[in-house]
Design a protein around this motif. Structure first.
Motif, PDB file in Angstrom:
ATOM      1  N   SER A   1     -15.415 -13.664 -12.392  1.00 36.21           N
ATOM      2  CA  SER A   1     -14.665 -12.418 -12.548  1.00 36.21           C
ATOM      3  C   SER A   1     -14.881 -11.379 -11.460  1.00 36.21           C
ATOM      4  O   SER A   1     -13.831 -10.603 -10.786  1.00 36.21           O
ATOM      5  N   ASN A   2     -16.144 -11.191 -10.904  1.00 38.93           N
ATOM      6  CA  ASN A   2     -16.596 -10.396  -9.895  1.00 38.93           C
ATOM      7  C   ASN A   2     -15.958 -10.770  -8.643  1.00 38.93           C
ATOM      8  O   ASN A   2     -15.381  -9.814  -7.668  1.00 38.93           O
ATOM      9  N   LYS A   3     -15.777 -11.979  -8.242  1.00 38.53           N
ATOM     10  CA  LYS A   3     -15.318 -12.520  -7.201  1.00 38.53           C
ATOM     11  C   LYS A   3     -13.851 -12.266  -7.068  1.00 38.53           C
ATOM     12  O   LYS A   3     -13.327 -11.893  -6.060  1.00 38.53           O
ATOM     13  N   GLU A   4     -13.122 -12.402  -8.218  1.00 41.67           N
ATOM     14  CA  GLU A   4     -11.712 -12.106  -8.256  1.00 41.67           C
ATOM     15  C   GLU A   4     -11.554 -10.478  -8.000  1.00 41.67           C
ATOM     16  O   GLU A   4     -10.501 -10.179  -7.463  1.00 41.67           O
ATOM     17  N   LEU A   5     -12.309  -9.887  -8.754  1.00 40.48           N
ATOM     18  CA  LEU A   5     -12.163  -8.385  -8.432  1.00 40.48           C
ATOM     19  C   LEU A   5     -12.404  -7.904  -7.000  1.00 40.48           C
ATOM     20  O   LEU A   5     -11.683  -7.182  -6.490  1.00 40.48           O
ATOM     21  N   GLU A   6     -13.374  -8.552  -6.413  1.00 41.66           N
ATOM     22  CA  GLU A   6     -13.293  -8.290  -4.997  1.00 41.66           C
ATOM     23  C   GLU A   6     -12.342  -8.804  -4.070  1.00 41.66           C
ATOM     24  O   GLU A   6     -11.877  -8.021  -3.176  1.00 41.66           O
ATOM     25  N   GLU A   7     -11.771 -10.023  -4.436  1.00 43.31           N
ATOM     26  CA  GLU A   7     -10.639 -10.472  -3.817  1.00 43.31           C
ATOM     27  C   GLU A   7      -9.455  -9.483  -3.991  1.00 43.31           C
ATOM     28  O   GLU A   7      -8.759  -9.128  -3.163  1.00 43.31           O
ATOM     29  N   PHE A   8      -9.173  -8.880  -5.072  1.00 42.70           N
ATOM     30  CA  PHE A   8      -8.336  -7.993  -5.487  1.00 42.70           C
ATOM     31  C   PHE A   8      -8.135  -6.783  -4.766  1.00 42.70           C
ATOM     32  O   PHE A   8      -7.307  -6.242  -4.005  1.00 42.70           O
ATOM     33  N   ALA A   9      -9.724  -6.389  -4.653  1.00 38.61           N
ATOM     34  CA  ALA A   9      -9.743  -4.896  -3.946  1.00 38.61           C
ATOM     35  C   ALA A   9      -9.600  -5.009  -2.476  1.00 38.61           C
ATOM     36  O   ALA A   9      -8.760  -4.101  -2.051  1.00 38.61           O
ATOM     37  N   TYR A  10      -9.880  -6.140  -1.779  1.00 41.50           N
ATOM     38  CA  TYR A  10      -9.582  -6.492  -0.367  1.00 41.50           C
ATOM     39  C   TYR A  10      -8.113  -6.440  -0.384  1.00 41.50           C
ATOM     40  O   TYR A  10      -7.538  -5.857   0.578  1.00 41.50           O
ATOM     41  N   ILE A  11      -7.267  -7.276  -1.176  1.00 40.62           N
ATOM     42  CA  ILE A  11      -5.916  -7.456  -1.027  1.00 40.62           C
ATOM     43  C   ILE A  11      -5.251  -5.767  -1.148  1.00 40.62           C
ATOM     44  O   ILE A  11      -4.283  -5.456  -0.420  1.00 40.62           O
ATOM     45  N   ALA A  12      -5.682  -5.198  -2.193  1.00 34.33           N
ATOM     46  CA  ALA A  12      -4.933  -3.856  -2.619  1.00 34.33           C
ATOM     47  C   ALA A  12      -5.417  -2.970  -1.480  1.00 34.33           C
ATOM     48  O   ALA A  12      -4.459  -2.196  -1.049  1.00 34.33           O
ATOM     49  N   SER A  13      -6.373  -3.051  -0.992  1.00 34.16           N
ATOM     50  CA  SER A  13      -6.875  -2.025   0.100  1.00 34.16           C
ATOM     51  C   SER A  13      -6.079  -2.528   1.377  1.00 34.16           C
ATOM     52  O   SER A  13      -5.545  -1.392   1.997  1.00 34.16           O
ATOM     53  N   HIS A  14      -5.869  -3.527   1.705  1.00 33.62           N
ATOM     54  CA  HIS A  14      -5.126  -3.889   2.920  1.00 33.62           C
ATOM     55  C   HIS A  14      -3.569  -3.379   2.653  1.00 33.62           C
ATOM     56  O   HIS A  14      -2.745  -2.781   3.518  1.00 33.62           O
ATOM     57  N   ASP A  15      -3.304  -3.871   1.286  1.00 33.05           N
ATOM     58  CA  ASP A  15      -1.656  -3.588   1.178  1.00 33.05           C
ATOM     59  C   ASP A  15      -1.368  -1.885   0.849  1.00 33.05           C
ATOM     60  O   ASP A  15      -0.219  -1.316   1.412  1.00 33.05           O
ATOM     61  N   LEU A  16      -2.696  -1.193   0.786  1.00 32.08           N
ATOM     62  CA  LEU A  16      -2.204   0.263   0.442  1.00 32.08           C
ATOM     63  C   LEU A  16      -2.091   0.951   1.927  1.00 32.08           C
ATOM     64  O   LEU A  16      -1.868   1.743   2.157  1.00 32.08           O
ATOM     65  N   GLN A  17      -3.345   0.385   2.770  1.00 30.77           N
ATOM     66  CA  GLN A  17      -3.575   1.014   4.055  1.00 30.77           C
ATOM     67  C   GLN A  17      -2.251   0.872   4.995  1.00 30.77           C
ATOM     68  O   GLN A  17      -1.998   1.769   5.720  1.00 30.77           O
ATOM     69  N   GLU A  18      -1.503  -0.008   4.908  1.00 28.07           N
ATOM     70  CA  GLU A  18      -0.175  -0.255   5.977  1.00 28.07           C
ATOM     71  C   GLU A  18       0.568   0.647   5.942  1.00 28.07           C
ATOM     72  O   GLU A  18       1.037   1.232   6.670  1.00 28.07           O
ATOM     73  N   PRO A  19       1.352   1.039   4.377  1.00 29.46           N
ATOM     74  CA  PRO A  19       2.123   1.986   4.450  1.00 29.46           C
ATOM     75  C   PRO A  19       1.637   3.363   4.701  1.00 29.46           C
ATOM     76  O   PRO A  19       2.227   4.338   5.260  1.00 29.46           O
ATOM     77  N   LEU A  20       0.321   3.557   4.388  1.00 26.93           N
ATOM     78  CA  LEU A  20      -0.399   4.940   4.753  1.00 26.93           C
ATOM     79  C   LEU A  20      -0.595   4.992   6.205  1.00 26.93           C
ATOM     80  O   LEU A  20      -0.243   6.285   6.875  1.00 26.93           O
ATOM     81  N   ARG A  21      -0.789   3.983   6.966  1.00 25.88           N
ATOM     82  CA  ARG A  21      -0.850   4.001   8.313  1.00 25.88           C
ATOM     83  C   ARG A  21       0.444   4.499   9.097  1.00 25.88           C
ATOM     84  O   ARG A  21       0.357   5.265  10.000  1.00 25.88           O
ATOM     85  N   MET A  22       1.521   3.783   8.581  1.00 27.83           N
ATOM     86  CA  MET A  22       2.977   4.256   8.746  1.00 27.83           C
ATOM     87  C   MET A  22       3.263   5.788   8.695  1.00 27.83           C
ATOM     88  O   MET A  22       3.725   6.264   9.613  1.00 27.83           O
ATOM     89  N   VAL A  23       2.931   6.099   7.472  1.00 31.95           N
ATOM     90  CA  VAL A  23       2.949   7.711   7.373  1.00 31.95           C
ATOM     91  C   VAL A  23       2.376   8.545   8.002  1.00 31.95           C
ATOM     92  O   VAL A  23       2.792   9.354   8.721  1.00 31.95           O
ATOM     93  N   GLY A  24       1.019   8.178   8.193  1.00 28.02           N
ATOM     94  CA  GLY A  24       0.069   8.980   9.131  1.00 28.02           C
ATOM     95  C   GLY A  24       0.528   9.096  10.569  1.00 28.02           C
ATOM     96  O   GLY A  24       0.542  10.132  11.230  1.00 28.02           O
ATOM     97  N   SER A  25       1.004   7.915  10.940  1.00 27.28           N
ATOM     98  CA  SER A  25       1.442   7.835  12.354  1.00 27.28           C
ATOM     99  C   SER A  25       2.727   8.589  12.671  1.00 27.28           C
ATOM    100  O   SER A  25       2.749   9.323  13.782  1.00 27.28           O
TER     101      SER A  25
END
Length: 89
Positions: free
Chosen positions: A8-32
């Protein structure tokens, strides 16, 4: 039970990684694009408009740091637990 918790902890870590990547991309575009507006139209906008753009750029940068901090926290293996008196002012 322990292996289930580890899985469960491993799945949570994988989810956090994917979610952070997916959130950063549109945020990077907005910031740029906000920074582009800031540079390109700085002398053409009034003080209030420049202030609004500044707040938006600052907010995007803070959100990027928060996402990064959450990702780092999710990867932390050892956490310390500390009792806190919630009644203390």
């Amino acid at each position: 039970m322990r292996s289930e918790l580890e899985r469960s902890n491993k799945e949570l870590e994988e989810f956090a990684y994917i979610a952070s990547h997916d959130l950063q991309e549109p945020l990077r575009m907005v910031g740029s694009f906000l920074q582009l507006l800031q540079r390109r139209y700085k002398d053409k906008l009034d003080k209030e408009a420049n202030e609004f753009i500044h707040y938006a750029v600052d907010g995007a940068e803070r959100m990027k740091r928060l996402i990064g901090d959450l990702l780092n926290y999710s990867r932390t293996k050892e956490r310390t637990v500390e009792k806190v008196d919630i009644g203390e002012p």
